[in-house]
Structures are given as structure tokens and as C-alpha cells.
Enzyme design. Sequence first.
Site, PDB file in Angstrom:
ATOM      1  N   ASP A 282     -10.270  39.107 -23.041  1.00  0.00           N
ATOM      2  CA  ASP A 282     -11.629  39.541 -22.748  1.00  0.00           C
ATOM      3  C   ASP A 282     -12.418  38.362 -22.225  1.00  0.00           C
ATOM      4  O   ASP A 282     -12.275  37.241 -22.732  1.00  0.00           O
ATOM      5  CB  ASP A 282     -12.305  40.088 -24.018  1.00  0.00           C
TER       6      ASP A 282
ATOM      7  N   HIS B 206     -25.095  48.127  -5.580  1.00  0.00           N
ATOM      8  CA  HIS B 206     -25.437  49.387  -6.237  1.00  0.00           C
ATOM      9  C   HIS B 206     -24.214  50.241  -6.557  1.00  0.00           C
ATOM     10  O   HIS B 206     -24.357  51.406  -6.920  1.00  0.00           O
ATOM     11  CB  HIS B 206     -26.415  50.178  -5.362  1.00  0.00           C
TER      12      HIS B 206
END
Length: 685
Positions: free
Chosen positions: A366, A174
Site C-alpha cells: 500500500d 476529472h
Amino acid sequence: MAPSDGTTVSPRLLIVSNRLPVTIRQDDDNYAIERSSGGLATALSHPHAALDSLWLGWPGASYDSADGRRRLTRLLRDTYRFSPVYLSDEQVQRYYYGFSNGALWPLCHFFEAHVVYDDDEWEAYVEVNRLYCDAVAEEIHGDELIWVHDYHLFLLPQMLRQRFPEARIGFFLHTPFPPSELFRVLPCREDLLRGLLGADVVGFQTFNNLQNFLYSVYRVLGIAADMHAVDPLPFLKALDSSDDTREELRRLNEAMGDRKVILGMDRLDYSKGIPGRLRAYQRLLVAHPEWREAVTLVQVAVPSREQVTAYQDLRRQVDELVGEINGTFGTTTWTPVQYVHRNLPFSEICALLRRADIALITPLRDGMNLVAKEYVVCQKERAGALILSEFAGASSELGEAFFVNPYDTEGMAARMHEVLSASEEALADRMGALHRRVCGHTVHAWAQKFLSQLSGVQTQRTSCSLNDTAQRRLLVGYAKAESRILLLGAPGPDLLDALQALSLDHRNTVAVLSGQDRETIEHWFGSCGGILAAEDGGWIRDTTQAPWRQTLADLEYDWKDTVRPILEEAISRTPGSVLVERGHSLGWQYHLADPEFGLWQAHELYIQLQALLAGSGLQVHRGNKMVEIKWEEIHKGMVASQIIAAAGGDFMLAIGGQPSDEALFEAVPTEQWTLKTGTGFSRAQ
């Protein structure tokens, strides 16, 4: 187990978090309990209420009284289906306030300067994770689903996996997961990653967090993984039926008129190549003045990590370049660069992706870059063009894009001019192919495949640890056997004495099966007295006195002349990589290359060779930092089957730890012994 009436019963759910979602106040011998309203409590309240579940966690205080703990436990379980995990004050101080919030919390939020690592606090973290493991173990009685939450319990999934190999375990984080260069500062980094990998499913809040995790796993543990899909449905639905998107698209068309629109859309991050992109656009306007007032670059730069000095410097650099270009070339009716530095609502994103004639996606590096695919999705039945950095992960499957080197300013400017000058028909053909591919490879298809594989793991034979009982059974079976076959995949030269001793027993047929070349195997094990197989079974030597012979003598090797230049080109692009040539194979090895770049190049090379060699009978294999090409008939399973057929045996043992040893395990009858050394999924028993 299904009930007699034929209905289905969902498995019991065990939710495990650092803290129970309650606030407890004690008044003499009574407890007053209030439900928490935090994010985790709110997110999990519905599954906890709707399912047969039990929530385990720390109740928020130590509660030293044994009688008080019993009464509180009964109240929490009976009323709320909560099961408290009690911690001492010292454990709370070292595990919770110490390692969890003194080291992991700042690291997960990119505050490296605030990270405080302490060995005693790390030991407390390990100790408390074991306490949670014991608490969960007491609740496992059958087919439970175990759902672990957050950074306080990184080690718990692997601890549970060791005790319950067939358990179904999920983990959700979380908080953000930091980039690998930050995560790797922790001395305990390997333990934390292995802890998480004990779960069947690991979930993150964002794709970037997932990428950071995968890069850390690859950098630290050498384990690679991919996720490459987008979900086209929200974009297509917004374009077809969203009033907000239609209105935004109308406004864009009105503002831009007939001008060509080039779109850059990124986080403001130094890896995205935004300054180089702006310089290339500036060079286009200098070299080709015919495009002035005929094209506009819209650069969306979403704020990112603004408290970090490097990102503050990047923003200043971009601001200065935008000002320089607009000041030099702008007119009263034309702004060359429209720069947006904020988060955009989804309707505006969709409208921009639809209106743009060119998407300019030029990251310096990337992992994937989903914006490239989102642009393609939004170009349904349009003649848009994708200019894409060759260093974007998406480039491997978007072959109809126009590729650029983001470090080459002149090259990018030339590519923009080429695309702006191309015919609509040529662009439409390329974009149509891209659109069909991206919309066919959706996140839903990826999820279905993932879940199918996960379900398959549940039904396949699962390897178990070689515990004391299994070791005794193995040794007893070996001692009683009259004829034994011992198949050893890729042993090291330090085992020569042991192999010689085994070979002296007339009941034993000892075989070494290695991927190494003949000269190396001869040097290491020439005097072991057993059978030697080199190059994964391509060559075999039956006895010490016998010459080496090819197991499949009629194979041709002129394919090497075609493949070798491709591998040499990969070597020239990838410092630290080498060509590995053996009699039956060619390989590109990148052990000394930058791990992330090497992995990307390996993926590119694998796809290229797969397409080139399709239907040829040659196999392209990805191993440990290696891409290898060889005939598909040659593998350790083939030569193992020959040895088993010739020698027979009432006891067989195959041992190995390399990916190539999986074929060896498959060749051994299921009632015999197969043993994998190391970790990871295996067909071995």
C-alpha cells in the site's frame, strides 16, 4: 500590480478545457447559444462568474466560414467571456474521437481491452494541444493564472511551461487516473506524464488517483513524491457533535456488549490482504479458543471494480472464507465475522473507528493507507491498538503500531492474541503517542507547507533555457576572458578528447568533479590534463603527476561499522539492491529493484538512518535510486570553492545534471555561468 488606492487586484484567470460549456445552434446567419449544465460547466461556473476570467475551448463544431468564425468569436467573448478554439473535422475525429476517447478514456476507466492506440491519432492529439497552447499564448499579458482541465489536454501544461517559464499553471483531471501497470501500456506514456508535470499544481478527484499518478511518474520517469496526511477535524467533530454518529455508536455498543471488536476496513481489492487477514483470524480462533464469543471481526469491504474478473474472483474467495469461519465457529448468540460489502455513510465509519478495540490493517502493499491514521484519530483518549502491515506506507511514521507480515498467517494470529491480551495501560500509552503525531501532521499542515514551497519557487531564481541569445553571450564571454575556470560535474568518459583540448589552453583551469571513486575517475580522465575530484570532493588530484589527496584528512570512518549492517539488512529485504562503498561514503543502491518497493524501502532506510545519525555530523542523502551516508562537510561545493579561490578567473562555467551538482552551482558567484543538463528544478541559471 497594486492599484494606487492600496487594494489588491486578483490576477486574471484563464480556464482551458476541451470544449466550451455551450450548445450552439446556427440558423442562417444567426447563432442561438445555450449554457451547458454538465459537471465541468457547473463546477467552474462560479469562479468564471466571480473572477476576471476567460474560458478557452472548442465550440463544438468546425465553423469553416471565416466571417462566421469572426461573428461567433465576438459574440462568445463579448457576452460570455468565452474564447473559441476552432478545430477541423479531421482534427475532431482523430484528436477527440480518436486518441482522447479511443485510447485515454477507456484506459483512465480501467478498460484496457477497449484501448485503441493509433500513431496518426496520437500526432493529431499533439497537434491540437499545440493549437490550444497558441490560443492561450495570445491571452497571456502579465500575471495570469492558467487552469487546464481534463485528459484531452495532458500535454498543454508543459507546452505552456516551455513558452512561459514563470507562468502559474494548474491542471485538474476529472476522470480517474489508472494504476501504473495500466497507464504504462501507452507508447506515449512519458510524453503524457511530462506534459502534466509542466503544471505547478496537479489535482485529482481522489487520493487513489493521486497515488496512481505518483506511481506512474516514478515508474516511467524515476521521480518520487509523497503525500502522507489526513484531516482529523471531520472525524473529531463527528464524534463530538454528530447526532447520527452518537446514535450509531450507541447501537454498536449495544450490539457488541463487552466483546472485543477487531475492525478491517478496505476497498475490496487484492492488494489489501483481506483473505490472509480472515485466515489469520480463523487461526486465532483455532489456536486460542478462549477468544471464541469474546471477540468479533467486523470486515467492511467497499465494492471496487466489480466488472473486472480478478475482483469478482476475490469477492467469491472472501465470501467463502467468511461463510467457512461463521459456519465452523458461530453460535446462536455469536457471529465471528460480521461482513459488510457496501459503502458506509460517514457517521457509521466514525462510529466503527471509535468502537473498534483493534484496527487490523494488513495490505500486501500500500502506498499509504489512510484508514490506519483515521482509526488513530478516532481513538482519542482510548486504549485502542493498531495492527499494521509492515508493507503499508503509513508504517514508516506510525512506530507505536504492532507490525505484522501480511504473508505470515501464524504471525498475524499470534500478534492478535498478544494485543488482545495486553494491558489497557500499555495500549493507551502507545495509542496516545500515535494520536498526538497524526493530529499534529494534518492535511492542512501539509497544504500550508506545499503552498509555502510553491510561493518560494516564485521568488527564487528560476532557471531558464540556454537559448540562442544566451549561448552567444556565453561564447563571447569565454572568448574574451583572460582566465577561465570550467567546473564539470559528472561528465562521461566520451568527453575525454574535449577535456584534453580545453586543458591545452593556458587560460583554462579545467576540473572534473564526480561522485565516482578514484579508480574510475583515474581510468576515465587520468590523461585529461585537468584537476580531478572523486567521491563528490572527498579526494582531489591537482595535476596529472600529483598524487591523490584527501580534502579533509582528519575525518574518522569507524561509523561505517555501525551503518554497514543496516544497509546489508536492507539488501537482504530488497532483491536487486547492492551496497556501494567508497572511501568517504557508504550507499544503498536499488537501480535493479522493483521501483515501488525500492522506493518504499529507501524511505524506511532514510528515516532509520536519520534517527540513528542525528547530531553526528554525517549526512543521509537520497539521490537517484540511492541512499548515501557521508560527512556533511564533503560535497562538490566545498572543493569547487577551493578551486575558485586558488585559480581566480574572470569567466566561470559550472555544468552538471546530478543532485550533487546543486552544491557546485551554489559555490559559483551569481554573476557567472551555471548550467544544468536535463530537466527539473535547479539552482543553476
